[in-house]
Design a protein around this motif. Sequence first.
Motif, PDB file in Angstrom:
ATOM      1  N   GLY A 108       0.786  -1.221   0.000  1.00  0.00           N
ATOM      2  CA  GLY A 108       0.000   0.000   0.000  1.00  0.00           C
ATOM      3  C   GLY A 108       0.822   1.277   0.000  1.00  0.00           C
ATOM      4  O   GLY A 108       0.260   2.366   0.006  1.00  0.00           O
ATOM      5  N   ILE A 109       2.140   1.143   0.013  1.00  0.00           N
ATOM      6  CA  ILE A 109       3.019   2.320   0.055  1.00  0.00           C
ATOM      7  C   ILE A 109       4.152   2.143  -0.941  1.00  0.00           C
ATOM      8  O   ILE A 109       4.724   1.055  -1.046  1.00  0.00           O
ATOM      9  CB  ILE A 109       3.617   2.528   1.465  1.00  0.00           C
ATOM     10  N   VAL A 110       4.476   3.214  -1.663  1.00  0.00           N
ATOM     11  CA  VAL A 110       5.676   3.285  -2.485  1.00  0.00           C
ATOM     12  C   VAL A 110       6.452   4.494  -1.979  1.00  0.00           C
ATOM     13  O   VAL A 110       5.885   5.577  -1.815  1.00  0.00           O
ATOM     14  CB  VAL A 110       5.345   3.436  -3.987  1.00  0.00           C
ATOM     15  N   SER A 111       7.735   4.288  -1.716  1.00  0.00           N
ATOM     16  CA  SER A 111       8.563   5.345  -1.152  1.00  0.00           C
ATOM     17  C   SER A 111       9.871   5.452  -1.930  1.00  0.00           C
ATOM     18  O   SER A 111      10.286   4.495  -2.593  1.00  0.00           O
ATOM     19  CB  SER A 111       8.844   5.019   0.322  1.00  0.00           C
ATOM     20  N   LEU A 112      10.510   6.611  -1.843  1.00  0.00           N
ATOM     21  CA  LEU A 112      11.796   6.822  -2.513  1.00  0.00           C
ATOM     22  C   LEU A 112      12.513   7.979  -1.845  1.00  0.00           C
ATOM     23  O   LEU A 112      11.936   8.721  -1.056  1.00  0.00           O
ATOM     24  CB  LEU A 112      11.587   7.109  -4.005  1.00  0.00           C
ATOM     25  N   SER A 113      13.787   8.124  -2.153  1.00  0.00           N
ATOM     26  CA  SER A 113      14.522   9.320  -1.743  1.00  0.00           C
ATOM     27  C   SER A 113      15.078   9.967  -3.003  1.00  0.00           C
ATOM     28  O   SER A 113      15.216   9.317  -4.035  1.00  0.00           O
ATOM     29  CB  SER A 113      15.645   8.982  -0.755  1.00  0.00           C
ATOM     30  N   SER A 114      15.383  11.245  -2.888  1.00  0.00           N
ATOM     31  CA  SER A 114      15.889  11.985  -4.036  1.00  0.00           C
ATOM     32  C   SER A 114      16.922  12.987  -3.537  1.00  0.00           C
ATOM     33  O   SER A 114      16.702  13.654  -2.523  1.00  0.00           O
ATOM     34  CB  SER A 114      14.727  12.705  -4.724  1.00  0.00           C
ATOM     35  N   GLY A 115      18.039  13.080  -4.241  1.00  0.00           N
ATOM     36  CA  GLY A 115      19.113  13.983  -3.843  1.00  0.00           C
ATOM     37  C   GLY A 115      18.636  15.415  -3.678  1.00  0.00           C
ATOM     38  O   GLY A 115      17.776  15.889  -4.434  1.00  0.00           O
ATOM     39  N   LEU A 116      19.196  16.114  -2.705  1.00  0.00           N
ATOM     40  CA  LEU A 116      18.792  17.481  -2.400  1.00  0.00           C
ATOM     41  C   LEU A 116      18.889  18.414  -3.603  1.00  0.00           C
ATOM     42  O   LEU A 116      18.091  19.338  -3.754  1.00  0.00           O
ATOM     43  CB  LEU A 116      19.649  18.039  -1.257  1.00  0.00           C
ATOM     44  N   GLN A 117      19.844  18.157  -4.485  1.00  0.00           N
ATOM     45  CA  GLN A 117      20.070  19.022  -5.640  1.00  0.00           C
ATOM     46  C   GLN A 117      19.073  18.788  -6.771  1.00  0.00           C
ATOM     47  O   GLN A 117      18.998  19.573  -7.704  1.00  0.00           O
ATOM     48  CB  GLN A 117      21.507  18.828  -6.165  1.00  0.00           C
ATOM     49  N   ALA A 121      13.259  16.954 -10.088  1.00  0.00           N
ATOM     50  CA  ALA A 121      12.721  15.650  -9.702  1.00  0.00           C
ATOM     51  C   ALA A 121      11.758  15.799  -8.532  1.00  0.00           C
ATOM     52  O   ALA A 121      10.693  15.163  -8.507  1.00  0.00           O
ATOM     53  CB  ALA A 121      13.856  14.691  -9.342  1.00  0.00           C
ATOM     54  N   HIS A 122      12.083  16.640  -7.562  1.00  0.00           N
ATOM     55  CA  HIS A 122      11.198  16.836  -6.409  1.00  0.00           C
ATOM     56  C   HIS A 122       9.849  17.389  -6.858  1.00  0.00           C
ATOM     57  O   HIS A 122       8.797  16.947  -6.389  1.00  0.00           O
ATOM     58  CB  HIS A 122      11.834  17.785  -5.398  1.00  0.00           C
ATOM     59  N   ARG A 123       9.897  18.345  -7.765  1.00  0.00           N
ATOM     60  CA  ARG A 123       8.658  18.922  -8.293  1.00  0.00           C
ATOM     61  C   ARG A 123       7.831  17.837  -8.987  1.00  0.00           C
ATOM     62  O   ARG A 123       6.615  17.750  -8.812  1.00  0.00           O
ATOM     63  CB  ARG A 123       9.007  20.076  -9.251  1.00  0.00           C
ATOM     64  N   PHE A 124       8.500  16.993  -9.756  1.00  0.00           N
ATOM     65  CA  PHE A 124       7.828  15.881 -10.440  1.00  0.00           C
ATOM     66  C   PHE A 124       7.155  14.949  -9.427  1.00  0.00           C
ATOM     67  O   PHE A 124       5.979  14.616  -9.558  1.00  0.00           O
ATOM     68  CB  PHE A 124       8.839  15.111 -11.296  1.00  0.00           C
ATOM     69  N   TYR A 125       7.899  14.527  -8.396  1.00  0.00           N
ATOM     70  CA  TYR A 125       7.338  13.595  -7.405  1.00  0.00           C
ATOM     71  C   TYR A 125       6.155  14.205  -6.662  1.00  0.00           C
ATOM     72  O   TYR A 125       5.134  13.552  -6.473  1.00  0.00           O
ATOM     73  CB  TYR A 125       8.400  13.163  -6.398  1.00  0.00           C
ATOM     74  N   GLU A 126       6.306  15.463  -6.262  1.00  0.00           N
ATOM     75  CA  GLU A 126       5.253  16.085  -5.461  1.00  0.00           C
ATOM     76  C   GLU A 126       4.052  16.542  -6.286  1.00  0.00           C
ATOM     77  O   GLU A 126       2.905  16.285  -5.913  1.00  0.00           O
ATOM     78  CB  GLU A 126       5.816  17.279  -4.686  1.00  0.00           C
ATOM     79  N   LYS A 127       4.309  17.211  -7.394  1.00  0.00           N
ATOM     80  CA  LYS A 127       3.206  17.808  -8.165  1.00  0.00           C
ATOM     81  C   LYS A 127       2.543  16.825  -9.122  1.00  0.00           C
ATOM     82  O   LYS A 127       1.326  16.735  -9.181  1.00  0.00           O
ATOM     83  CB  LYS A 127       3.697  19.033  -8.949  1.00  0.00           C
ATOM     84  N   TYR A 131       3.430  12.510  -4.475  1.00  0.00           N
ATOM     85  CA  TYR A 131       4.163  11.977  -3.327  1.00  0.00           C
ATOM     86  C   TYR A 131       4.225  13.055  -2.250  1.00  0.00           C
ATOM     87  O   TYR A 131       4.262  14.243  -2.561  1.00  0.00           O
ATOM     88  CB  TYR A 131       5.590  11.589  -3.733  1.00  0.00           C
ATOM     89  N   GLU A 132       4.259  12.624  -0.994  1.00  0.00           N
ATOM     90  CA  GLU A 132       4.422  13.538   0.124  1.00  0.00           C
ATOM     91  C   GLU A 132       5.885  13.565   0.547  1.00  0.00           C
ATOM     92  O   GLU A 132       6.529  12.523   0.578  1.00  0.00           O
ATOM     93  CB  GLU A 132       3.614  13.066   1.326  1.00  0.00           C
ATOM     94  N   LYS A 133       6.376  14.735   0.897  1.00  0.00           N
ATOM     95  CA  LYS A 133       7.723  14.842   1.473  1.00  0.00           C
ATOM     96  C   LYS A 133       7.569  14.580   2.965  1.00  0.00           C
ATOM     97  O   LYS A 133       6.992  15.389   3.685  1.00  0.00           O
ATOM     98  CB  LYS A 133       8.296  16.230   1.212  1.00  0.00           C
ATOM     99  N   VAL A 134       8.092  13.426   3.434  1.00  0.00           N
ATOM    100  CA  VAL A 134       7.845  13.020   4.814  1.00  0.00           C
ATOM    101  C   VAL A 134       9.096  12.946   5.693  1.00  0.00           C
ATOM    102  O   VAL A 134       8.973  12.793   6.903  1.00  0.00           O
ATOM    103  CB  VAL A 134       7.087  11.675   4.883  1.00  0.00           C
ATOM    104  N   SER A 135      10.285  13.004   5.094  1.00  0.00           N
ATOM    105  CA  SER A 135      11.483  12.891   5.927  1.00  0.00           C
ATOM    106  C   SER A 135      12.715  13.327   5.165  1.00  0.00           C
ATOM    107  O   SER A 135      12.671  13.563   3.966  1.00  0.00           O
ATOM    108  CB  SER A 135      11.669  11.453   6.411  1.00  0.00           C
TER     109      SER A 135
END
Length: 142
Positions: A108-117, A121-127, A131-135
């Motif tokens: 029921g969950i898919v998770s990933l991490s993405s480099g700070l730079q 990619a962050h915009r893609f995951y969130e928008k 995906y939620e930024k959780v940690s």
Amino acid sequence: MPSFVWLETEEEVRSAFLIMRELRTHLDEETYVALVREAQEKEGYKLAALYEGDKMVAAVGFMPMITLYNGRFIWVCDLVTTSAERSKGYGNMLLSHVHDWAKEHGYGIVSLSSGLQRIDAHRFYEKKMEYEKVSYVFLKRL
């Protein structure tokens, strides 16, 4: 219409190296193949690619995991679209396949991490992928 293909044999894994190297620049081909094979055997790592005709345009690697925080979930280890083919929806297609695979296998969950730079990619995951930024992910090299 792009086609989704599982990469399981050594030859198939090797075929994704040039695309995967765009994300994992520190790996040479032999190390990459060895790590994928070990992860497939020991961790249930799945590797897949998206083809436009006979040309590989994107790849994703993921594996089932269990933690006390998430319970049973899917961890996306690697997601990359070749630089010449970005912003054409391939990342969305691959992650959607991962989501479908997860649901079909009881996750029921898919998770990933993405480099700070990696701001795009962050915009893609969130928008786009909701995906939620959780940690934060912390790393200590020993």
